[in-house]
Write a protein that holds these residues in place. Structure first.
Motif, mmCIF file in Angstrom:
data_model
loop_
_atom_site.group_PDB
_atom_site.id
_atom_site.type_symbol
_atom_site.label_atom_id
_atom_site.label_comp_id
_atom_site.label_asym_id
_atom_site.label_seq_id
_atom_site.Cartn_x
_atom_site.Cartn_y
_atom_site.Cartn_z
ATOM 1 N N GLU A 1 -10.904 -3.696 -5.697
ATOM 2 C CA GLU A 1 -9.725 -2.810 -4.932
ATOM 3 C C GLU A 1 -9.892 -0.851 -5.500
ATOM 4 O O GLU A 1 -9.611 -2.022 -6.965
ATOM 5 N N GLU B 1 8.640 -0.515 -3.708
ATOM 6 C CA GLU B 1 7.028 -0.482 -4.698
ATOM 7 C C GLU B 1 6.272 1.334 -3.879
ATOM 8 O O GLU B 1 5.433 1.018 -4.249
ATOM 9 N N GLU B 2 6.899 1.195 -2.528
ATOM 10 C CA GLU B 2 5.914 2.736 -2.379
ATOM 11 C C GLU B 2 5.946 3.644 -3.074
ATOM 12 O O GLU B 2 6.114 5.144 -2.724
ATOM 13 N N HIS C 1 -0.842 3.905 4.815
ATOM 14 C CA HIS C 1 -0.367 5.541 4.353
ATOM 15 C C HIS C 1 -1.033 5.888 5.556
ATOM 16 O O HIS C 1 -0.704 7.140 6.052
ATOM 17 N N HIS D 1 3.972 9.290 -12.689
ATOM 18 C CA HIS D 1 4.287 7.749 -12.730
ATOM 19 C C HIS D 1 2.946 7.219 -13.337
ATOM 20 O O HIS D 1 2.400 8.099 -13.768
ATOM 21 N N GLY E 1 -7.314 0.719 -4.746
ATOM 22 C CA GLY E 1 -5.082 0.878 -5.081
ATOM 23 C C GLY E 1 -5.074 0.339 -6.505
ATOM 24 O O GLY E 1 -5.463 -0.182 -7.315
ATOM 25 N N SER E 2 -3.552 0.891 -6.514
ATOM 26 C CA SER E 2 -2.812 0.467 -7.420
ATOM 27 C C SER E 2 -1.316 -0.099 -6.820
ATOM 28 O O SER E 2 -1.372 0.067 -5.781
ATOM 29 N N ILE E 3 -1.379 -1.678 -7.383
ATOM 30 C CA ILE E 3 -0.480 -2.344 -7.312
ATOM 31 C C ILE E 3 0.137 -2.244 -9.140
ATOM 32 O O ILE E 3 0.272 -2.787 -9.689
ATOM 33 N N PRO E 4 1.277 -1.031 -9.337
ATOM 34 C CA PRO E 4 1.248 -1.371 -10.978
ATOM 35 C C PRO E 4 2.391 -2.047 -11.281
ATOM 36 O O PRO E 4 2.443 -3.073 -12.491
ATOM 37 N N ASP F 1 -0.973 -7.663 -0.191
ATOM 38 C CA ASP F 1 -0.948 -6.397 -0.331
ATOM 39 C C ASP F 1 -1.982 -5.200 -0.540
ATOM 40 O O ASP F 1 -2.138 -4.238 -0.662
ATOM 41 N N ASN F 2 -3.231 -5.610 -0.099
ATOM 42 C CA ASN F 2 -4.823 -5.305 -0.382
ATOM 43 C C ASN F 2 -5.634 -5.583 1.098
ATOM 44 O O ASN F 2 -4.847 -6.424 1.621
ATOM 45 N N LEU G 1 -7.458 -4.343 -10.006
ATOM 46 C CA LEU G 1 -7.242 -2.807 -9.068
ATOM 47 C C LEU G 1 -6.917 -2.379 -9.906
ATOM 48 O O LEU G 1 -7.169 -2.150 -11.793
ATOM 49 N N HIS H 1 6.962 -6.069 -0.545
ATOM 50 C CA HIS H 1 7.311 -5.247 -0.414
ATOM 51 C C HIS H 1 8.106 -5.297 0.985
ATOM 52 O O HIS H 1 6.782 -4.979 1.785
HETATM 53 N N1 BES Z 1 -0.849 -1.770 -1.066
HETATM 54 C C1 BES Z 1 -1.020 -0.337 -1.686
HETATM 55 C C2 BES Z 1 -1.960 -0.467 -2.358
HETATM 56 C C3 BES Z 1 -3.322 -1.474 -2.282
HETATM 57 C C4 BES Z 1 -4.146 -0.732 -1.361
HETATM 58 C C5 BES Z 1 -4.146 -2.518 -3.060
HETATM 59 C C6 BES Z 1 -5.084 -1.620 -0.834
HETATM 60 C C7 BES Z 1 -5.501 -2.361 -3.315
HETATM 61 C C8 BES Z 1 -5.996 -1.993 -2.247
HETATM 62 C C9 BES Z 1 0.203 -0.224 -2.519
HETATM 63 O O1 BES Z 1 1.317 0.035 -1.222
HETATM 64 C C10 BES Z 1 0.047 0.996 -2.586
HETATM 65 O O2 BES Z 1 -0.092 2.517 -1.846
HETATM 66 N N2 BES Z 1 0.302 1.709 -4.197
HETATM 67 C C11 BES Z 1 0.332 3.069 -4.586
HETATM 68 C C12 BES Z 1 0.554 3.186 -6.009
HETATM 69 C C13 BES Z 1 1.292 4.355 -6.161
HETATM 70 C C14 BES Z 1 2.057 5.131 -5.501
HETATM 71 C C15 BES Z 1 1.750 3.933 -7.656
HETATM 72 C C16 BES Z 1 -0.850 3.225 -4.241
HETATM 73 O O3 BES Z 1 -2.054 2.918 -4.770
HETATM 74 O O4 BES Z 1 -1.444 4.394 -3.915
#
Ligand code: BES
Ligand code: ZN
Length: 456
Positions: free
Chosen positions: A395, A152-153, A426, A361, A397-400, A179-180, A194, A85
Motif C-alpha cells: 500500500e 492516528e490522523e 479522507h 512529522h 499510505g502510511s501508518i507510522p 486500516d487499509n 506500507l 483508531h
Molecule cells: N488508514 C490510513 C492509512 C492507509 C490508508 C494505509 C490506505 C494504507 C492504505 C491512515 O488513517 C492515514 O491516513 N495515514 C496518514 C498518515 C500521516 C498523517 C502520517 C497518511 O498515510 O497520509
C-alpha cells in the motif's frame, strides 16, 4: 466455528446499528473544539467492549484517551494485538456531502459517514467476531488485546509515549490491523508493506513587503517564481526525484513481487478513471501499482504566495511557501532522506531569496515477509471470509505507528484491509461497504484459530 458464523449472520443488522451509533460522534482529532466528542466516543467504544465481556481500561493521556481491552485469559496460548483508531479526519468541505457527515445514511450496500471505513467500521468488524465467540460460548484459541487510539490522523503523539511505557502489558505474537484497503470484494488482500513519510515546510522570503510589480519587478527576484523553479528541479522529466542519494537505500522489487502486482485487478485505465486525471504520470519503467506503493515520491501538498483574492493585484509577493511530503519505501530512512533533500534545496536556492526549512512529522516505511506462516494464515482467513482467494499487495499510505510496534513490541504487523478503492477515505462522502463489514467479521472469526496454529 459454525455457531460463530451463524451468530454473525443472525446479528448483521444489529452490527450495522452499532456502526451507526459509533459514527455519530464527530471525533475529529485535528480540531481542538472536538476534544469532548473524542472523549465521549472513547467512552462509547469502551462500553461496547465491556458489554462483550472484555476487560477494558480507558487510559487518559495528554491528548485523547487510549483504550486497552482484553479477552478472557487463555493460559499458554499466543496473544494478538488488534490496533484501530476512533479519531477521524475533518469532514470539511460540508457542502460536498450528500448527507450530514455524522448521521449515517445507508444507500444500497454502503453506509455513508465520516469515519465509516477510516477506521470505525474496520475495527468494529473485529469486535463483532469476538462478540460472536463470547456470546456463543465458543472458546477463543488465543488472547486478544484491542488497542484503540484517538490520534492516528494527527500522528499518534500520545500512543508513541504510551507504547514504550506499556510494552510489557502489550506484549504479543503479532499485531493485526484493518486500516487499509482491498482492490475489490472479489479480491481480498493481505498488505505486506506500507510507505513511510517525511514532512517538510519550505519558505522563501524576498522583499521586506509586497512590492509594485511594475516599479520593482525585473530588478528583484519574485519569491513565488523562485519557489516554483526550485521545486521544479526536485523532479526530472522521467518522474524521478532529482536529489543526489535519494534512491540509495531503495530496495528493488523482486521478480516475484512484480508478478504479484501485475496480477492485481486494477488496470492503468481503470486507475486513471478513478482519479479523473486526463493522463497518468509516474516514474518511467514502473506500472501505476508499483509507482504508488513501492516507489518513493516527492509531493507538494500545498503552495501559498501573493494575492489570492478576487480580481488582480500587481505585486511581487514578499514571500512564498510550500508544504511538502516525501513518501518513503523500504529501506529508506526518514532522517537521512530529509537531510539529502534539505542539502539539495540549499544548494539550488538562488542568493536572491532567503530559504527557511521546517521539519514536520515522519514515519518509517514498513515491510514484512509475505511468505512467513502468520502471513500465510492471514491469506487463508481472508479467503474464508470473502469466499475468494486472497492476493498479496503493498500500500502507498502510511501508518507510522506500525514501525513502533516492531521496535517496542518486537512484533510484526498483518494488515487485512477492508476498505474499497471508492470508499472516499479522507474525502467527502466517506463510506463503508456493509458486505465488506460482514466479510471482515467472518475473516476475523477464521483468523484466530489459523493464526494460533501458525504461531505455535
Ligand atoms: N488508514 C490510513 C492509512 C492507509 C490508508 C494505509 C490506505 C494504507 C492504505 C491512515 O488513517 C492515514 O491516513 N495515514 C496518514 C498518515 C500521516 C498523517 C502520517 C497518511 O498515510 O497520509
Ligand atoms: Zn486516515
Amino acid at each position: 466455528m459454525t455457531s460463530v458464523l451463524e451468530y454473525l449472520a443472525a446479528n448483521r443488522q444489529r452490527f450495522v446499528d452499532d456502526l451507526r451509533d459509533y459514527v455519530r460522534f464527530p471525533s475529529v482529532s485535528a480540531q481542538p473544539k472536538h476534544a469532548p466528542d473524542l472523549a465521549r466516543c472513547a467512552d462509547w467504544i469502551t462500553a461496547r467492549c465491556r458489554s462483550l465481556g472484555l476487560d477494558a481500561e480507558l487510559h487518559p493521556t495528554a491528548g485523547n484517551p487510549i483504550l486497552v481491552a482484553r479477552t478472557p485469559v487463555v493460559r499458554g496460548a499466543p496473544t494478538f494485538l488488534v490496533y484501530g483508531h476512533y479519531d477521524v479526519q475533518p469532514p470539511e468541505p460540508f457542502e460536498l456531502w450528500k448527507s450530514p457527515p455524522f448521521e449515517a445514511r445507508i444507500e444500497g450496500k454502503d453506509l455513508f459517514a465520516r469515519g465509516a471505513c477510516d477506521n470505525k467500521g474496520q475495527h468494529l468488524a473485529h469486535l463483532n467476531a469476538v462478540e460472536a465467540y463470547l456470546k456463543t460460548g465458543t472458546p477463543l484459541p488465543c488472547n486478544l488485546v484491542f488497542l484503540i487510539e484517538g490520534e492516528e490522523e494527527v500522528g499518534s503523539g500520545a500512543l508513541y509515549k504510551f507504547l514504550p511505557a506499556h510494552a510489557r502489558e502489550l506484549r504479543c505474537d503479532a499485531v493485526v490491523i484493518s486500516d487499509n484497503g482491498l482492490p475489490s470484494m472479489k479480491h481480498p488482500a493481505l498488505t505486506y508493506a506500507l510507505r513511510g513519510i517525511a514532512a517538510l515546510e519550505v519558505r522563501l522570503d524576498g522583499p521586506s513587503r509586497d512590492l509594485h510589480s511594475g516599479l520593482f519587478g525585473g530588478a528583484v527576484d519574485n519569491p513565488a517564481m523562485a519557489l516554483c523553479q526550485l521545486l521544479g528541479k526536485m523532479r526530472d522529466a522521467k518522474g524521478r526525484v532529482a536529489v543526489p542519494g535519494f534512491y540509495d537505500d531503495v530496495k528493488p522489487l523482486s521478480k516475484y513481487e512484480r508478478r504479484q502486482m501485475a496480477g492485481l485487478p486494477s488496470t492503468a485505465e481503470s486507475f486513471r478513471k478513478l482519479t479523473g486525471v486526463p493522463a497518468l504520470f509516474g516514474e518511467a519503467g514502473f506500472t501505476p501499482a508499483e509507482q504508488r506503493t513501492a516507489r518513493p515520491t516527492f509531493e507538494i501538498n500545498g503552495l501559498t504566495s501573493g494575492y489570492q483574492g478576487e480580481g488582480s493585484k500587481t505585486i511581487v509577493p514578499s514571500w512564498a511557501s510550500a508544504k511538502l511530503t516525501i513518501r518513503l519505501v523500504p529501506d529508506q530512512n526518514p532522517k537521512k532522506v530529509i537531510a539529502a533533500v534539505k542539502k539539495q534545496l540549499r544548494a539550488l536556492c538562488p542568493p536572491s531569496v532567503r530559504l527557511t526549512i521546517t521539519n514536520g512529522h515522519g514515519g518509517e516505511p514498513y515491510i514484512v515477509s509475505p511468505e512467513g506462516p502468520l502471513a500465510q494464515a492471514s491469506l487463508r482467513a481472508l479467503e474464508e471470509g470473502f469466499g475468494h482467494p486472497a492476493l498479496l499487495m503493498r500500500e502507498g499510505g502510511s501508518i507510522p505507528i506500525v514501525s513502533a510496534f516492531k521496535k517496542h513490541l518486537k512484533a510484526d504487523t498483518l494488515l487485512l484491509g477492508l476498505s474499497l478503492p471508492d470508499d472516499n477515505a479522507h474525502s467527502p462522502n466517506e463510506k463503508f461497504n456493509l458486505d465488506a463489514y460482514a466479510a471482515g467479521a467472518r475473516t476475523s472469526a477464521h483468523l484466530w484459530p489459523l493464526l494460533t496454529a501458525a504461531a505455535v
